[in-house]
Design an enzyme around this catalytic site. Structure first.
Site, PDB file in Angstrom:
ATOM      1  N   VAL A 204       0.840  -1.210   0.000  1.00 23.37           N
ATOM      2  CA  VAL A 204       0.000   0.000   0.000  1.00 23.37           C
ATOM      3  C   VAL A 204       0.874   1.259   0.000  1.00 23.37           C
ATOM      4  O   VAL A 204       0.620   2.213  -0.748  1.00 23.37           O
ATOM      5  CB  VAL A 204      -0.974   0.005   1.201  1.00 23.37           C
ATOM      6  CG1 VAL A 204      -1.876   1.230   1.148  1.00 23.37           C
ATOM      7  CG2 VAL A 204      -1.811  -1.269   1.226  1.00 23.37           C
TER       8      VAL A 204
ATOM      9  N   GLY B 134     -10.914  -1.972   0.573  1.00 23.48           N
ATOM     10  CA  GLY B 134      -9.883  -1.391  -0.293  1.00 23.48           C
ATOM     11  C   GLY B 134     -10.308  -0.146  -1.045  1.00 23.48           C
ATOM     12  O   GLY B 134     -10.517   0.910  -0.460  1.00 23.48           O
TER      13      GLY B 134
ATOM     14  N   GLY C 233       0.179 -17.429  -4.810  1.00 20.75           N
ATOM     15  CA  GLY C 233       0.398 -16.175  -4.074  1.00 20.75           C
ATOM     16  C   GLY C 233      -0.868 -15.363  -3.865  1.00 20.75           C
ATOM     17  O   GLY C 233      -0.813 -14.227  -3.400  1.00 20.75           O
TER      18      GLY C 233
ATOM     19  N   LYS D  22     -13.749  -5.521   9.128  1.00 19.46           N
ATOM     20  CA  LYS D  22     -14.360  -4.502   8.247  1.00 19.46           C
ATOM     21  C   LYS D  22     -15.827  -4.281   8.626  1.00 19.46           C
ATOM     22  O   LYS D  22     -16.308  -3.147   8.665  1.00 19.46           O
ATOM     23  CB  LYS D  22     -14.225  -4.944   6.783  1.00 19.46           C
ATOM     24  CG  LYS D  22     -12.764  -5.047   6.337  1.00 19.46           C
ATOM     25  CD  LYS D  22     -12.619  -5.817   5.030  1.00 19.46           C
ATOM     26  CE  LYS D  22     -11.149  -6.041   4.688  1.00 19.46           C
ATOM     27  NZ  LYS D  22     -10.938  -6.985   3.600  1.00 19.46           N
TER      28      LYS D  22
ATOM     29  N   GLY E 157      -5.131  -4.651  -2.943  1.00 22.94           N
ATOM     30  CA  GLY E 157      -4.184  -4.339  -4.015  1.00 22.94           C
ATOM     31  C   GLY E 157      -3.581  -2.961  -3.813  1.00 22.94           C
ATOM     32  O   GLY E 157      -4.156  -2.079  -3.184  1.00 22.94           O
TER      33      GLY E 157
HETATM   34  N1  HSE Z   1      -6.798 -10.138   2.640  1.00 23.38           N
HETATM   35  C1  HSE Z   1      -7.909  -9.292   2.287  1.00 23.38           C
HETATM   36  C2  HSE Z   1      -8.731  -9.981   1.196  1.00 23.38           C
HETATM   37  C3  HSE Z   1      -7.530  -7.924   1.841  1.00 23.38           C
HETATM   38  O1  HSE Z   1      -8.419 -11.091   0.776  1.00 23.38           O
HETATM   39  O2  HSE Z   1      -9.701  -9.392   0.793  1.00 23.38           O
HETATM   40  C4  HSE Z   1      -7.076  -7.052   2.959  1.00 23.38           C
HETATM   41  O3  HSE Z   1      -8.061  -6.935   3.939  1.00 23.38           O
END
Ligand code: HSE
Length: 442
Positions: A17, A137, A190, A208, A305
């Protein structure tokens, strides 16, 4: 700080980020300065090591510790992109707020656990605590709740808030593969972390959801109030049955007003194929809000991302540069109500049940009786005589062998259903543990 002077930011964390933010500011710095009426200047950076991806992208002054950067007289805004709900992230954010610095963070775990305390500190010191990047995000849901929907009473906020688990469920659904196989493949490519716990067991989505519930309903963020179930127990047989019945299975995060309180849960959920969320596939996220005047809105986009998350962080910095401020969770912290743990026993809705029933006379009748005793009405019952050889379906054959039976209930209370399933298991008509998935009308 005068209006035309640069807004001086210090960035702690130069990984995915942080380096995205450096690229964004390098590419769009001039346009942002025009939009804000003042430039954004990177006045300091720090990271775990000078080998972090972003460390080579900037010549900004290097700080050895986040806490040192957080209180530096050279910065106005501390941008926390390190992660972690304690240790350096917690200490440096507290130090920055205490020193009268605005804070921008992408750290959902930190805010889900300490959000109320940090918001109070921000208010005391008359500074911003912005966290658009902490939820889904690049999707601008924090601003949507903080600003655009303020004229509404929100009744429900929900969504697909974890891209990794959504990717795994999408592959399982499309290819009929078991969870473990898809997870191993995602790790090899990955896409999934070496330790996928937070993603597949629901904690990341629950962090979240904790923030969404606080914004939507005026409650103190309380991670422990969220009921949590992950996706490890979902089988290809469940996907096949769901498909035949007209449903998709998603890891859904939902917070809704219920009685005098809020029910917040993250769990595998069946939803009609026709609902907008059912077609949000792969690593995409989506967030939906039901408001009394606006109706339903749905935002879909990248939930993770480098570039999407940097876009969200930049919007928070720009808000500060433009002088837009408000309490972090909309209401002053003293007015936020407390939120108690969600009690799923009182949840009401339809349910999908998959049982492995010993195929002998009276078995289904006995199961139906146990359901009737709990006043549960069945919408459909399907015995899968010709079940394919899929994990979760068992192998039907001779009379007496376990045979898959799938049931959909009408609206019922969860404690009644659990009582019925307990009795059915005790009666000895089923093999193993019944599968139960909530159905959500979306
Ligand atoms: N690891 C999270 C996801 C993204 O797979 O959406 C960051 O919170």
């Amino acid at each position: 700080m005068k209006a035309h002077e640069p807004l001086r930011i210090g960035i702690a964390g130069l990984g995915t980020v942080g380096s995205g933010l450096l690229h964004l500011l390098a590419g769009h710095g001039e346009a942002i300065a025009e939009k804000c009426g003042r430039p954004i200047a990177i006045a300091g950076v720090c990271a775990k090591s000078r080998e972090e991806p972003g460390a080579k992208l900037t010549g900004a002054p290097w700080f050895d510790s986040p806490a040192g950067l957080a209180v530096s007289a050279d910065i106005d805004v501390f941008v926390e992109l390190m992660g972690g709900d304690k240790g350096p992230a917690l200490e440096s954010v507290k130090a920055a707020l205490g020193a009268g610095k605005h804070v921008v963070t992408a750290n959902k775990a930190l805010l889900a656990k300490h959000g109320a305390e940090l918001a109070a500190l921000a208010e005391e010191n008359c500074v911003s605590l912005n966290f658009e990047a902490a939820v889904a995000g690049g999707i601008p849901i924090v601003k949507t709740l903080r600003e655009s929907l303020l004229g509404n009473t929100v009744t429900r906020v929900y969504g697909i808030l974890n891209g990794t688990s959504n990717y795994i469920l999408t592959r399982m659904q499309r290819e009929g593969l078991p969870f473990g196989e898809v997870l191993a493949e995602a790790q090899a490519l990955g896409y999934a972390e070496a330790d996928p716990t937070f993603d597949v067991d629901g904690q990341d989505a629950a962090h979240k959801l904790t923030l969404l519930a606080a914004l939507a309903f005026g409650v103190r963020p309380n991670f422990d109030a969220v009921h949590l179930e992950g996706i490890r127990g979902i089988t290809p047989a469940d996907f096949q049955a769901a498909d035949e019945l007209g449903y998709r299975i998603k890891l859904l995060a939902v917070a809704a007003k219920k009685g005098g309180g809020i029910e917040a849960r993250v769990s595998p959920t069946m939803m009609p194929k026709s609902s907008a969320l059912a077609s949000v596939d792969g690593v995409l996220n989506c967030v939906a809000v039901d408001g009394d005047f606006v109706g339903q809105i749905i935002l879909v986009g990248p939930g993770a991302g480098s570039r999407p998350t940097a876009s969200a962080v930049a919007s928070d910095i720009i808000d500060i540069a433009r002088g837009h401020m408000g309490p972090p969770f909309i209401l002053p912290t003293a007015k936020l109500e407390s939120q108690s743990r969600s009690q799923m026993q009182t949840h009401e809705g339809g349910y999908y049940i998959r049982l492995s029933v010993y195929d002998r006379p009276g078995a289904i009748a006995a199961i139906a009786t146990r359901m009737a005793e709990q006043r549960i009405s069945l919408e459909s019952v399907v015995q899968k005589r010709d079940a394919p050889d899929l994990p979760g379906f068992g192998r039907p054959g001779q009379e007496g062998d376990p045979t898959p039976v799938v049931m959909i209930t009408h609206r019922t209370r969860e404690d009644q259903l659990r009582n019925a399933l307990d009795s059915i298991v005790k009666d000895g008509h089923v093999q193993g543990v019944p599968q139960m998935i909530r159905i959500e009308a979306l």
